[in-house]
Each structure stands twice: as C-alpha cells, then as structure tokens.
Design a protein around this motif. Structure first.
Motif, PDB file in Angstrom:
ATOM      1  N   ILE A  92       0.842  -1.202   0.000  1.00  0.00           N
ATOM      2  CA  ILE A  92       0.000   0.000   0.000  1.00  0.00           C
ATOM      3  C   ILE A  92       0.874   1.247   0.000  1.00  0.00           C
ATOM      4  CG2 ILE A  92      -1.632   1.327   1.428  1.00  0.00           C
ATOM      5  CD1 ILE A  92      -2.946  -1.430   2.103  1.00  0.00           C
ATOM      6  N   ALA A  93       1.940   1.221   0.778  1.00  0.00           N
ATOM      7  CA  ALA A  93       2.878   2.353   0.807  1.00  0.00           C
ATOM      8  C   ALA A  93       3.533   2.543  -0.562  1.00  0.00           C
ATOM      9  CB  ALA A  93       3.934   2.141   1.886  1.00  0.00           C
ATOM     10  N   ASP A  94       3.814   1.450  -1.278  1.00  0.00           N
ATOM     11  CA  ASP A  94       4.371   1.567  -2.630  1.00  0.00           C
ATOM     12  C   ASP A  94       3.407   2.292  -3.567  1.00  0.00           C
ATOM     13  OD1 ASP A  94       6.841   0.377  -2.235  1.00  0.00           O
ATOM     14  OD2 ASP A  94       6.456  -1.343  -3.552  1.00  0.00           O
ATOM     15  N   ALA A  95       2.122   1.998  -3.445  1.00  0.00           N
ATOM     16  CA  ALA A  95       1.126   2.661  -4.299  1.00  0.00           C
ATOM     17  C   ALA A  95       1.109   4.163  -4.023  1.00  0.00           C
ATOM     18  CB  ALA A  95      -0.256   2.054  -4.080  1.00  0.00           C
ATOM     19  N   VAL A  96       1.198   4.523  -2.757  1.00  0.00           N
ATOM     20  CA  VAL A  96       1.238   5.939  -2.373  1.00  0.00           C
ATOM     21  C   VAL A  96       2.548   6.566  -2.854  1.00  0.00           C
ATOM     22  CG1 VAL A  96       1.258   7.559  -0.432  1.00  0.00           C
ATOM     23  CG2 VAL A  96      -0.274   5.558  -0.385  1.00  0.00           C
ATOM     24  N   GLY A  97       3.652   5.874  -2.606  1.00  0.00           N
ATOM     25  CA  GLY A  97       4.965   6.379  -3.021  1.00  0.00           C
ATOM     26  C   GLY A  97       5.057   6.559  -4.523  1.00  0.00           C
ATOM     27  N   CYS A  98       4.458   5.632  -5.267  1.00  0.00           N
ATOM     28  CA  CYS A  98       4.461   5.722  -6.728  1.00  0.00           C
ATOM     29  C   CYS A  98       3.765   7.002  -7.184  1.00  0.00           C
ATOM     30  CB  CYS A  98       3.787   4.498  -7.335  1.00  0.00           C
ATOM     31  SG  CYS A  98       3.749   4.514  -9.141  1.00  0.00           S
ATOM     32  N   ALA A  99       2.605   7.280  -6.633  1.00  0.00           N
ATOM     33  CA  ALA A  99       1.865   8.494  -7.012  1.00  0.00           C
ATOM     34  C   ALA A  99       2.677   9.745  -6.707  1.00  0.00           C
ATOM     35  CB  ALA A  99       0.521   8.536  -6.299  1.00  0.00           C
ATOM     36  N   SER A 100       3.308   9.774  -5.548  1.00  0.00           N
ATOM     37  CA  SER A 100       4.099  10.944  -5.165  1.00  0.00           C
ATOM     38  C   SER A 100       5.334  11.105  -6.048  1.00  0.00           C
ATOM     39  CB  SER A 100       4.508  10.829  -3.694  1.00  0.00           C
ATOM     40  OG  SER A 100       5.299  11.929  -3.323  1.00  0.00           O
ATOM     41  N   LEU A 101       6.067  10.015  -6.249  1.00  0.00           N
ATOM     42  CA  LEU A 101       7.267  10.077  -7.085  1.00  0.00           C
ATOM     43  C   LEU A 101       6.928  10.478  -8.514  1.00  0.00           C
ATOM     44  CD1 LEU A 101      10.262   9.630  -7.669  1.00  0.00           C
ATOM     45  CD2 LEU A 101       9.738   7.203  -8.031  1.00  0.00           C
ATOM     46  N   LEU A 102       5.886   9.884  -9.061  1.00  0.00           N
ATOM     47  CA  LEU A 102       5.532  10.182 -10.445  1.00  0.00           C
ATOM     48  C   LEU A 102       5.024  11.611 -10.609  1.00  0.00           C
ATOM     49  CD1 LEU A 102       5.873   8.291 -12.921  1.00  0.00           C
ATOM     50  CD2 LEU A 102       6.086   7.159 -10.731  1.00  0.00           C
ATOM     51  N   ALA A 103       4.482  12.192  -9.554  1.00  0.00           N
ATOM     52  CA  ALA A 103       4.088  13.605  -9.635  1.00  0.00           C
ATOM     53  C   ALA A 103       5.305  14.464  -9.974  1.00  0.00           C
ATOM     54  CB  ALA A 103       3.451  14.066  -8.330  1.00  0.00           C
TER      55      ALA A 103
END
Length: 194
Positions: A92-103
C-alpha cells in the motif's frame, strides 16, 4: 425517487459513502436525470476486477490513482479494498509512493520533453527514486503503476519509457492497456465523487 437517484445512491454506498452524499457534479447529474450515472457505476465497478490483473493489482492501481488525483473518498475506498485483497502495508505504501514520485517525475520529464533542449538532458535530475529499485509490489508491477500514473498525468516521455520497459520485461500489451483503463476510470469517478 428517480432511477437516477437510485443509481447514485448505489454507487455511493458501493464506495462507502452515505446515500445522501452529494457533490455539485453529482447534484447536476441527478437534476438532469442523466443516463450517464449508469455508465459511471458500471465503469467504476469494472475497476475492481480484470482478466489481465489480479484484484490485488486492481486495488493498488486504484489507490495510486486516487492518491495521484488527491481524492480522499476514493483513497479511503481503495485502501480498504487493497487490505481486503491481502495487500500488505508495504505494498500500500508503494502505491502511495508511486503516485508521489511520479508527480515529480512527470512534471520534470514533461518539461525536458516540451523544451527539447539538449542542455536540460545533460543536467542531472537529482530526483531520488530508490523506491523503483526494490519495490514491495515487485519491479514489473511498480513499472505498471508508474505507466498508469504517467498516462493520467499526461507525460508522453514517461509513458513511452515505462511502456518500453514493461514490454522488455515480457509484460503483455493487454496488461498495460488494462492498467491504463483502470486509472482512467478511477480518474473519471473522481470528477463526481471527491
């Protein structure tokens, strides 16, 4: 009560919101007795399962997209759905981290692409991306989430890079297509439920 109101209430209850919850967008659809609410409900329901992706992967794609779009009700819904599908806190943290990084990546690489100046490609990005090296979700799925978020954010360079990487890993085009389809439909839902 109208059929449109009934469908809106079913849709809202399906994502864990009260039947009387309304946004301005939902109110306008309801007042106009819009037939679109049936499509919206069916489209959103189709984000929960896929022939190409596991339910767990659908949940994480939905969560990453909801986070990317800053949509609280859908973030809550997809977090719960991810937990129900057996996702770990790390995934779940990866999904959140992915959104933040890709921003950050999508803005940065879109800038490089838009300007088309060689100088900007020579200057180091200085954006830390350690999460991409050993994600809890696995490298292939993290790439898939990255591609879907890049498509939502409109970064052509990132979409092409992630898609190329996925194809080289052996990911099917159908799997890529479905990930982007899910992200697009979660984004669509977020226009009326926010």
């Amino acid at each position: 009560m109208s059929e449109t109101t009934d469908i809106i209430q079913e849709l809202l209850q399906g994502v864990g919101l009260a039947a009387d919850y309304r946004t301005d967008s939902l109110t306008l659809l309801e007042k106009g007795e819009s037939r679109y609410v049936r499509d919206l409900k069916l489209n959103f329901t189709s984000t929960l399962t896929s022939e190409q992706l596991s339910n767990k992967e659908c949940a994480l794609l939905g969560l990453s997209t909801a986070i990317n779009n800053n949509n609280k009700p859908l973030t809550v819904f997809f977090t719960k759905y991810a937990e129900e599908q057996g996702c770990t806190p790390e995934e779940i943290a990866d999904a959140v981290g992915c959104a933040s990084l890709l921003a950050s990546n999508n803005i940065f690489y879109r800038f490089r692409h838009f300007t088309q100046k060689e100088k900007y490609t020579q200057i180091p990005a200085r954006i830390r991306m350690q999460i991409m090296m050993k994600p809890a979700t696995g490298k292939e799925f993290f790439e898939l989430m990255s591609l879907a978020i890049s498509a939502v954010n409109g970064c052509e360079m990132c979409v092409n890079a992630h898609e190329n990487s996925l194809i080289q890993m052996g990911t099917t085009e159908e799997r890529v297509f479905d990930a982007v389809r899910i992200a697009s439909l979660v984004t669509s839902m977020g226009k009326v439920v926010f």
